[in-house]
Design an enzyme around this catalytic site. Structure first.
Site, PDB file in Angstrom:
ATOM      1  N   ASP A  36     -58.623  46.336  45.048  1.00  0.00           N
ATOM      2  CA  ASP A  36     -57.634  45.273  44.930  1.00  0.00           C
ATOM      3  C   ASP A  36     -58.183  44.065  44.179  1.00  0.00           C
ATOM      4  OD1 ASP A  36     -59.370  44.630  47.020  1.00  0.00           O
ATOM      5  OD2 ASP A  36     -57.800  44.169  48.459  1.00  0.00           O
ATOM      6  N   ASP A  86     -64.395  39.707  43.548  1.00  0.00           N
ATOM      7  CA  ASP A  86     -64.789  38.299  43.505  1.00  0.00           C
ATOM      8  C   ASP A  86     -66.312  38.200  43.462  1.00  0.00           C
ATOM      9  OD1 ASP A  86     -65.194  38.774  46.275  1.00  0.00           O
ATOM     10  OD2 ASP A  86     -63.476  37.589  46.847  1.00  0.00           O
ATOM     11  N   PHE A  95     -57.377  31.717  47.572  1.00  0.00           N
ATOM     12  CA  PHE A  95     -57.255  32.818  48.516  1.00  0.00           C
ATOM     13  C   PHE A  95     -55.892  33.467  48.329  1.00  0.00           C
ATOM     14  CE2 PHE A  95     -56.239  34.653  52.693  1.00  0.00           C
ATOM     15  CZ  PHE A  95     -57.317  35.516  52.805  1.00  0.00           C
ATOM     16  N   ARG A 142     -50.736  43.124  53.895  1.00  0.00           N
ATOM     17  CA  ARG A 142     -51.020  44.140  52.866  1.00  0.00           C
ATOM     18  C   ARG A 142     -49.735  44.736  52.297  1.00  0.00           C
ATOM     19  NH1 ARG A 142     -56.531  45.393  52.885  1.00  0.00           N
ATOM     20  NH2 ARG A 142     -57.549  45.197  54.917  1.00  0.00           N
TER      21      ARG A 142
END
Length: 173
Positions: free
Chosen positions: A99, A102, A151, A164
């Site tokens: 997904d 980072d 975020f 999700r």
């Protein structure tokens, strides 16, 4: 967090369009190759599902469950393999699907782990890339969208045990 205002970053339509574009690019790159797509669970499963349906070349699909976040917003840096793949990837071309990238800790760990299984090649596809948070020298090969250090939630990305299933990507203001 549920009382905060949501701000949509990428709509369902934008995600759908980008998945089609990525699927075409990956199909061209893997023409005539033995492709195994490995979705990192849990976050990568929605993106992986949509992405592989846009790949026109034969592809075997497998799953690898990792953990480094728990219920926190930031990675712990300690990556753990919870469930291994079942496919034999020796001599095959591997596309890891997740997904988001980072810090890069999880992806770096997964790549090193999979290299021990002697694949022909390993590439990375992520829906979201957050390069400003990168802690390792690693870049995804296929990126849905590049985002700033916010975020994000939805489209496979969770907050705690929830969100999700939301079909778009958003942040809380």
């Amino acid at each position: 967090m549920t009382n905060k205002q949501k701000r949509i970053l990428f709509s369902s339509d934008e995600i759908y369009k980008r998945n089609k574009e990525l699927g075409n690019e990956i199909s061209n790159d893997y023409e005539g190759k033995k492709l195994v797509a490995i979705s990192l669970l849990r976050g990568g499963f929605i993106f992986a599902s949509d992405l592989v349906r846009n790949i026109s070349v034969p592809v075997e699909i497998d799953f690898l469950t990792t953990s480094s976040y728990g219920n926190r917003e930031e990675t712990s840096g300690n990556v753990e393999i919870i469930t291994d793949i079942r496919s034999d990837i020796e001599g095959r071309d591997v596309l890891i699907i997740d997904d988001i990238m980072d810090s890069g800790y999880t992806m770096q760990y997964v790549i090193e782990y999979l290299k021990k299984k002697d694949p022909n090649s390993i590439k990375i596809a992520v829906m979201l890339d957050k390069p400003s948070r990168r802690k390792v020298d690693l870049r995804p090969d296929y990126v849905g969208f590049t985002i700033p250090d916010v975020f994000i939630v939805g489209y496979g990305l969770n907050y705690g045990d929830y969100y999700r299933n939301i079909p778009y990507i958003f942040t809380f203001d």
